[in-house]
Design a protein around this motif. Structure first.
Motif, PDB file in Angstrom:
ATOM      1  N   ILE A   7       0.856  -1.182   0.000  1.00  0.00           N
ATOM      2  CA  ILE A   7       0.000   0.000   0.000  1.00  0.00           C
ATOM      3  C   ILE A   7       0.894   1.235   0.000  1.00  0.00           C
ATOM      4  N   PHE A   8       0.489   2.235  -0.777  1.00  0.00           N
ATOM      5  CA  PHE A   8       1.180   3.519  -0.812  1.00  0.00           C
ATOM      6  C   PHE A   8       0.218   4.574  -0.279  1.00  0.00           C
ATOM      7  N   VAL A  48      -4.268  12.078   2.058  1.00  0.00           N
ATOM      8  CA  VAL A  48      -5.056  12.656   0.968  1.00  0.00           C
ATOM      9  C   VAL A  48      -5.232  11.660  -0.182  1.00  0.00           C
ATOM     10  N   GLY A  49      -4.605  10.497  -0.056  1.00  0.00           N
ATOM     11  CA  GLY A  49      -4.760   9.476  -1.083  1.00  0.00           C
ATOM     12  C   GLY A  49      -4.050   8.199  -0.707  1.00  0.00           C
ATOM     13  N   TRP A  50      -4.404   7.129  -1.410  1.00  0.00           N
ATOM     14  CA  TRP A  50      -3.756   5.844  -1.208  1.00  0.00           C
ATOM     15  C   TRP A  50      -3.889   4.993  -2.456  1.00  0.00           C
ATOM     16  N   LEU A  51      -3.000   4.037  -2.576  1.00  0.00           N
ATOM     17  CA  LEU A  51      -3.049   3.046  -3.644  1.00  0.00           C
ATOM     18  C   LEU A  51      -2.686   1.711  -3.014  1.00  0.00           C
ATOM     19  N   VAL A  52      -3.486   0.699  -3.278  1.00  0.00           N
ATOM     20  CA  VAL A  52      -3.224  -0.633  -2.736  1.00  0.00           C
ATOM     21  C   VAL A  52      -3.224  -1.629  -3.886  1.00  0.00           C
ATOM     22  N   ILE A  53      -2.253  -2.538  -3.871  1.00  0.00           N
ATOM     23  CA  ILE A  53      -2.187  -3.597  -4.874  1.00  0.00           C
ATOM     24  C   ILE A  53      -2.330  -4.930  -4.161  1.00  0.00           C
ATOM     25  N   GLN A  54      -3.171  -5.791  -4.734  1.00  0.00           N
ATOM     26  CA  GLN A  54      -3.416  -7.117  -4.175  1.00  0.00           C
ATOM     27  C   GLN A  54      -3.091  -8.158  -5.224  1.00  0.00           C
ATOM     28  N   SER A  55      -2.617  -9.318  -4.772  1.00  0.00           N
ATOM     29  CA  SER A  55      -2.246 -10.400  -5.665  1.00  0.00           C
ATOM     30  C   SER A  55      -2.849 -11.702  -5.160  1.00  0.00           C
ATOM     31  N   PRO A  56      -3.446 -12.489  -6.064  1.00  0.00           N
ATOM     32  CA  PRO A  56      -4.047 -13.754  -5.641  1.00  0.00           C
ATOM     33  C   PRO A  56      -3.005 -14.750  -5.141  1.00  0.00           C
ATOM     34  N   GLN A  57      -3.428 -15.657  -4.289  1.00  0.00           N
ATOM     35  CA  GLN A  57      -2.545 -16.700  -3.761  1.00  0.00           C
ATOM     36  C   GLN A  57      -2.356 -17.845  -4.742  1.00  0.00           C
ATOM     37  N   ARG A  58      -3.354 -18.081  -5.611  1.00  0.00           N
ATOM     38  CA  ARG A  58      -3.280 -19.203  -6.547  1.00  0.00           C
ATOM     39  C   ARG A  58      -2.063 -19.064  -7.449  1.00  0.00           C
ATOM     40  N   GLY A  76      -1.006  -8.476 -10.162  1.00  0.00           N
ATOM     41  CA  GLY A  76      -1.551  -7.708  -9.053  1.00  0.00           C
ATOM     42  C   GLY A  76      -2.591  -6.750  -9.587  1.00  0.00           C
ATOM     43  N   THR A  77      -3.635  -6.539  -8.826  1.00  0.00           N
ATOM     44  CA  THR A  77      -4.692  -5.604  -9.189  1.00  0.00           C
ATOM     45  C   THR A  77      -4.683  -4.468  -8.184  1.00  0.00           C
ATOM     46  N   PHE A  78      -4.713  -3.238  -8.696  1.00  0.00           N
ATOM     47  CA  PHE A  78      -4.671  -2.117  -7.760  1.00  0.00           C
ATOM     48  C   PHE A  78      -5.942  -1.291  -7.794  1.00  0.00           C
ATOM     49  N   GLY A  79      -6.176  -0.644  -6.654  1.00  0.00           N
ATOM     50  CA  GLY A  79      -7.242   0.329  -6.494  1.00  0.00           C
ATOM     51  C   GLY A  79      -6.625   1.582  -5.900  1.00  0.00           C
ATOM     52  N   MET A  80      -7.228   2.712  -6.193  1.00  0.00           N
ATOM     53  CA  MET A  80      -6.634   3.968  -5.755  1.00  0.00           C
ATOM     54  C   MET A  80      -7.729   4.964  -5.417  1.00  0.00           C
ATOM     55  N   MET A  81      -7.449   5.828  -4.456  1.00  0.00           N
ATOM     56  CA  MET A  81      -8.342   6.919  -4.094  1.00  0.00           C
ATOM     57  C   MET A  81      -7.468   8.129  -3.783  1.00  0.00           C
ATOM     58  N   VAL A  82      -7.802   9.252  -4.400  1.00  0.00           N
ATOM     59  CA  VAL A  82      -7.112  10.517  -4.121  1.00  0.00           C
ATOM     60  C   VAL A  82      -8.179  11.594  -4.004  1.00  0.00           C
ATOM     61  N   LEU A  83      -8.115  12.394  -2.954  1.00  0.00           N
ATOM     62  CA  LEU A  83      -9.067  13.496  -2.799  1.00  0.00           C
ATOM     63  C   LEU A  83      -8.979  14.425  -4.012  1.00  0.00           C
ATOM     64  N   LEU A 129      -1.557  13.905  -7.450  1.00  0.00           N
ATOM     65  CA  LEU A 129      -0.759  12.869  -6.790  1.00  0.00           C
ATOM     66  C   LEU A 129      -1.030  11.477  -7.357  1.00  0.00           C
ATOM     67  N   SER A 130      -2.077  11.321  -8.137  1.00  0.00           N
ATOM     68  CA  SER A 130      -2.406  10.019  -8.725  1.00  0.00           C
ATOM     69  C   SER A 130      -1.238   9.484  -9.538  1.00  0.00           C
ATOM     70  N   LYS A 131      -0.667  10.323 -10.366  1.00  0.00           N
ATOM     71  CA  LYS A 131       0.461   9.913 -11.207  1.00  0.00           C
ATOM     72  C   LYS A 131       1.642   9.480 -10.340  1.00  0.00           C
ATOM     73  N   LEU A 132       1.910  10.215  -9.294  1.00  0.00           N
ATOM     74  CA  LEU A 132       3.015   9.877  -8.392  1.00  0.00           C
ATOM     75  C   LEU A 132       2.784   8.524  -7.711  1.00  0.00           C
ATOM     76  N   LEU A 133       1.570   8.266  -7.275  1.00  0.00           N
ATOM     77  CA  LEU A 133       1.263   6.968  -6.662  1.00  0.00           C
ATOM     78  C   LEU A 133       1.477   5.826  -7.653  1.00  0.00           C
TER      79      LEU A 133
END
Length: 123
Positions: free
Chosen positions: A12-13, A22-32, A39-46, A52-56
């Motif tokens: 997570i960033f 003011v924002g975060w980005l998280v990447i998750q990866s399946p165990q299989r 990895g699939t990521f989701g992001m939220m920035v105010l 800051l999206s580009k920086l994340l």
């Protein structure tokens, strides 16, 4: 959050301004095993801090470049989010498909979930 810290295929960033998140980005990866290379990521920035999206994402790509497990990065984005789609394309992500009418906004109002990806270039 502790699981993200100890799992080498996930992280997570956090973006902060004056001690406020003011924002975060998280990447998750399946165990299989057959899916563990992605990895699939989701992001939220105010809204006020959208720049800051580009920086994340840059930090995510740098992390993935040196991560021995992650070879493909994926995301889903609302089809109406043209600014985000343009940013993802500018950063090398390409559309690989759509989930038609996946998101319901209101009665009888649906939008697509645009699926995008980028292969990670390793040194």
């Amino acid at each position: 959050m502790q699981a993200k810290i100890t799992n080498k295929r996930e992280t997570i960033f956090i973006a902060q301004y004056q001690r406020k998140i003011v924002g975060w980005l998280v990447i998750q990866s399946p165990q299989r095993k057959r899916l563990a290379h992605k990895g699939t990521f989701g992001m939220m920035v105010l809204n006020k801090y959208r720049g800051l999206s580009k920086l994340l994402i840059e930090n995510l790509l740098k992390w993935a470049k040196y991560n021995p497990y992650i070879e493909k990065i994926s995301l889903g984005v609302f089809s109406t989010n043209e600014r985000a789609i343009a940013l993802y394309k500018k950063m090398g992500f390409v559309e690989e498909g759509r989930k038609i009418n996946e998101i319901k906004l209101h009665d009888n109002e649906y939008i697509d979930d645009v699926l995008m990806y980028k292969m990670v270039v390793k040194d």
